[in-house]
Design a protein around this motif. Structure first.
Motif, PDB file in Angstrom:
ATOM      1  N   ILE A 172       4.239  -1.202   5.692  1.00 33.45           N
ATOM      2  CA  ILE A 172       3.689   0.148   5.548  1.00 33.45           C
ATOM      3  C   ILE A 172       3.423   0.451   4.073  1.00 33.45           C
ATOM      4  N   ILE A 173       4.418   0.246   3.241  1.00 34.67           N
ATOM      5  CA  ILE A 173       4.265   0.563   1.814  1.00 34.67           C
ATOM      6  C   ILE A 173       3.210  -0.341   1.182  1.00 34.67           C
ATOM      7  N   LYS A 174       3.176  -1.603   1.568  1.00 36.01           N
ATOM      8  CA  LYS A 174       2.172  -2.529   1.040  1.00 36.01           C
ATOM      9  C   LYS A 174       0.766  -2.058   1.399  1.00 36.01           C
ATOM     10  N   LYS A 175       0.572  -1.628   2.635  1.00 35.12           N
ATOM     11  CA  LYS A 175      -0.755  -1.177   3.067  1.00 35.12           C
ATOM     12  C   LYS A 175      -1.184   0.105   2.352  1.00 35.12           C
ATOM     13  N   VAL A 176      -0.299   1.064   2.248  1.00 39.05           N
ATOM     14  CA  VAL A 176      -0.711   2.340   1.648  1.00 39.05           C
ATOM     15  C   VAL A 176      -0.736   2.282   0.129  1.00 39.05           C
ATOM     16  N   SER A 177      -0.001   1.376  -0.475  1.00 34.18           N
ATOM     17  CA  SER A 177       0.041   1.319  -1.940  1.00 34.18           C
ATOM     18  C   SER A 177      -1.267   0.823  -2.545  1.00 34.18           C
ATOM     19  N   LYS A 178      -2.094   0.173  -1.741  1.00 38.16           N
ATOM     20  CA  LYS A 178      -3.387  -0.308  -2.230  1.00 38.16           C
ATOM     21  C   LYS A 178      -4.294   0.845  -2.641  1.00 38.16           C
ATOM     22  N   TYR A 179      -4.088   1.986  -2.029  1.00 37.95           N
ATOM     23  CA  TYR A 179      -4.994   3.117  -2.218  1.00 37.95           C
ATOM     24  C   TYR A 179      -4.240   4.345  -2.698  1.00 37.95           C
ATOM     25  N   ILE A 180      -3.339   4.174  -3.622  1.00 41.29           N
ATOM     26  CA  ILE A 180      -2.409   5.242  -3.967  1.00 41.29           C
ATOM     27  C   ILE A 180      -2.993   6.305  -4.904  1.00 41.29           C
ATOM     28  N   ALA A 181      -4.289   6.282  -5.135  1.00 45.25           N
ATOM     29  CA  ALA A 181      -4.908   7.291  -5.999  1.00 45.25           C
ATOM     30  C   ALA A 181      -4.669   8.703  -5.462  1.00 45.25           C
ATOM     31  N   THR A 182      -4.613   8.842  -4.133  1.00 39.80           N
ATOM     32  CA  THR A 182      -4.299  10.136  -3.536  1.00 39.80           C
ATOM     33  C   THR A 182      -2.834  10.110  -3.117  1.00 39.80           C
ATOM     34  N   GLY A 183      -2.370  11.182  -2.544  1.00 41.41           N
ATOM     35  CA  GLY A 183      -0.988  11.237  -2.093  1.00 41.41           C
ATOM     36  C   GLY A 183      -0.723  10.223  -0.992  1.00 41.41           C
ATOM     37  N   ILE A 184       0.507   9.835  -0.864  1.00 43.47           N
ATOM     38  CA  ILE A 184       0.893   8.791   0.091  1.00 43.47           C
ATOM     39  C   ILE A 184       0.543   9.162   1.525  1.00 43.47           C
ATOM     40  N   CYS A 185       0.794  10.389   1.923  1.00 41.62           N
ATOM     41  CA  CYS A 185       0.547  10.757   3.318  1.00 41.62           C
ATOM     42  C   CYS A 185      -0.942  10.767   3.650  1.00 41.62           C
ATOM     43  N   GLU A 186      -1.767  11.225   2.720  1.00 40.96           N
ATOM     44  CA  GLU A 186      -3.208  11.203   2.967  1.00 40.96           C
ATOM     45  C   GLU A 186      -3.701   9.765   3.096  1.00 40.96           C
ATOM     46  N   THR A 187      -3.223   8.916   2.194  1.00 41.87           N
ATOM     47  CA  THR A 187      -3.597   7.501   2.236  1.00 41.87           C
ATOM     48  C   THR A 187      -3.116   6.861   3.528  1.00 41.87           C
ATOM     49  N   TRP A 188      -1.873   7.150   3.901  1.00 45.99           N
ATOM     50  CA  TRP A 188      -1.280   6.583   5.109  1.00 45.99           C
ATOM     51  C   TRP A 188      -2.087   7.005   6.328  1.00 45.99           C
ATOM     52  N   GLU A 189      -2.399   8.298   6.413  1.00 44.77           N
ATOM     53  CA  GLU A 189      -3.154   8.811   7.555  1.00 44.77           C
ATOM     54  C   GLU A 189      -4.497   8.093   7.692  1.00 44.77           C
ATOM     55  N   ASN A 190      -5.156   7.828   6.573  1.00 45.75           N
ATOM     56  CA  ASN A 190      -6.449   7.142   6.601  1.00 45.75           C
ATOM     57  C   ASN A 190      -6.338   5.681   7.016  1.00 45.75           C
ATOM     58  N   ASN A 191      -5.129   5.112   6.954  1.00 47.19           N
ATOM     59  CA  ASN A 191      -4.936   3.714   7.302  1.00 47.19           C
ATOM     60  C   ASN A 191      -4.243   3.504   8.645  1.00 47.19           C
ATOM     61  N   LEU A 192      -4.045   4.568   9.402  1.00 46.44           N
ATOM     62  CA  LEU A 192      -3.455   4.446  10.731  1.00 46.44           C
ATOM     63  C   LEU A 192      -4.441   3.742  11.654  1.00 46.44           C
ATOM     64  N   PRO A 193      -3.940   2.997  12.647  1.00 49.75           N
ATOM     65  CA  PRO A 193      -4.871   2.377  13.598  1.00 49.75           C
ATOM     66  C   PRO A 193      -5.630   3.445  14.371  1.00 49.75           C
ATOM     67  N   LYS A 194      -6.872   3.169  14.610  1.00 49.45           N
ATOM     68  CA  LYS A 194      -7.709   4.107  15.368  1.00 49.45           C
ATOM     69  C   LYS A 194      -7.374   3.982  16.848  1.00 49.45           C
ATOM     70  N   PRO A 195      -7.210   5.097  17.562  1.00 51.88           N
ATOM     71  CA  PRO A 195      -6.886   5.039  18.990  1.00 51.88           C
ATOM     72  C   PRO A 195      -8.008   4.368  19.786  1.00 51.88           C
ATOM     73  N   ALA A 196      -7.594   3.593  20.766  1.00 51.72           N
ATOM     74  CA  ALA A 196      -8.580   2.952  21.653  1.00 51.72           C
ATOM     75  C   ALA A 196      -9.222   4.001  22.551  1.00 51.72           C
ATOM     76  N   ILE A 197     -10.485   3.841  22.769  1.00 51.63           N
ATOM     77  CA  ILE A 197     -11.222   4.819  23.588  1.00 51.63           C
ATOM     78  C   ILE A 197     -11.275   4.372  25.015  1.00 51.63           C
TER      79      ILE A 197
END
Length: 160
Positions: free
Chosen positions: A135-160
C-alpha cells in the motif's frame, strides 16, 4: 534497529509484483496449515515466515501473484476506508498524521500500518506486513498530494 524495522527495510526493496507474490504465497501457506497440509516448523502467519531472500531469487509463481493481487484488491479499499474515512467521515487530523508519517519515512509508515491491518481487518501478521508495504509503496509514487487523495486514486476500480 529492531527486527521489524530490518524486515520492513528489506521488504521495501522488493517490487510490487514480488510483494503481491509474497502475499499470495503466505495466504496459500496459511490455508494449507489450517487444512492440516502445512509443513511443520515456522508458523506461516508469523513474520518469521517471510523470506525476502527467496522472493528476490526465483521466478514469480503466477498462482501466487494472482492470489496476492486478488487479496490486495479486496483489502486495499477496506484499509483506505479505515484509515482515511474513520467512522464514515473525513478526519483531517488523521490525514495530516498519515501525510507526515509517509513523508518522513516510507518503511516506518508501512510498519505503523501493519498492526492496523492485523487488528482492524483481521489479517495475519505476515500478510498484514506485506500488504502494508505494498500500500505505502503504491501511494508513495504519487505523494505530491495528500496520502488519502493519492490512495483513493489508486484503488482498484469496481467491476461492472
Amino acid at each position: 534497529m529492531a527486527e521489524i524495522e530490518v524486515l520492513m527495510d528489506s521488504l521495501w526493496e522488493l517490487d510490487e509484483e514480488q510483494l503481491e507474490a509474497q502475499i499470495g504465497s503466505r495466504v496459500e501457506a496459511i490455508e494449507d496449515d489450517v487444512a492440516g497440509r502445512g509443513a511443520r516448523g515456522v508458523d506461516p502467519a508469523s513474520l518469521d515466515s517471510i523470506d525476502v531472500g527467496f522472493a528476490t531469487k526465483g521466478a514469480i509463481d503466477p498462482r501466487f501473484l494472482e492470489a496476492g493481487k486478488q487479496l490486495f484488491d479486496r483489502v486495499n479499499p477496506l484499509v483506505y476506508e479505515l484509515m482515511c474515512k474513520p467512522l464514515g467521515g473525513d478526519d483531517a487530523e488523521t490525514r495530516k498524521i498519515l501525510d507526515e508519517t509517509v513523508n518522513q519515512n516510507y518503511t516506518k509508515a508501512a510498519g505503523m500500518l501493519a498492526p492496523v491491518l492485523v487488528n482492524g481487518v483481521g489479517l495475519a501478521p505476515a500478510v498484514a506486513t506485506l500488504v502494508a508495504t505494498l500500500i505505502i509503496k503504491k501511494v508513495s509514487k504519487y505523494i505530491a498530494t495528500g496520502i488519502c487523495e493519492t490512495w483513493e486514486n489508486n484503488l482498484p476500480k469496481p467491476a461492472i
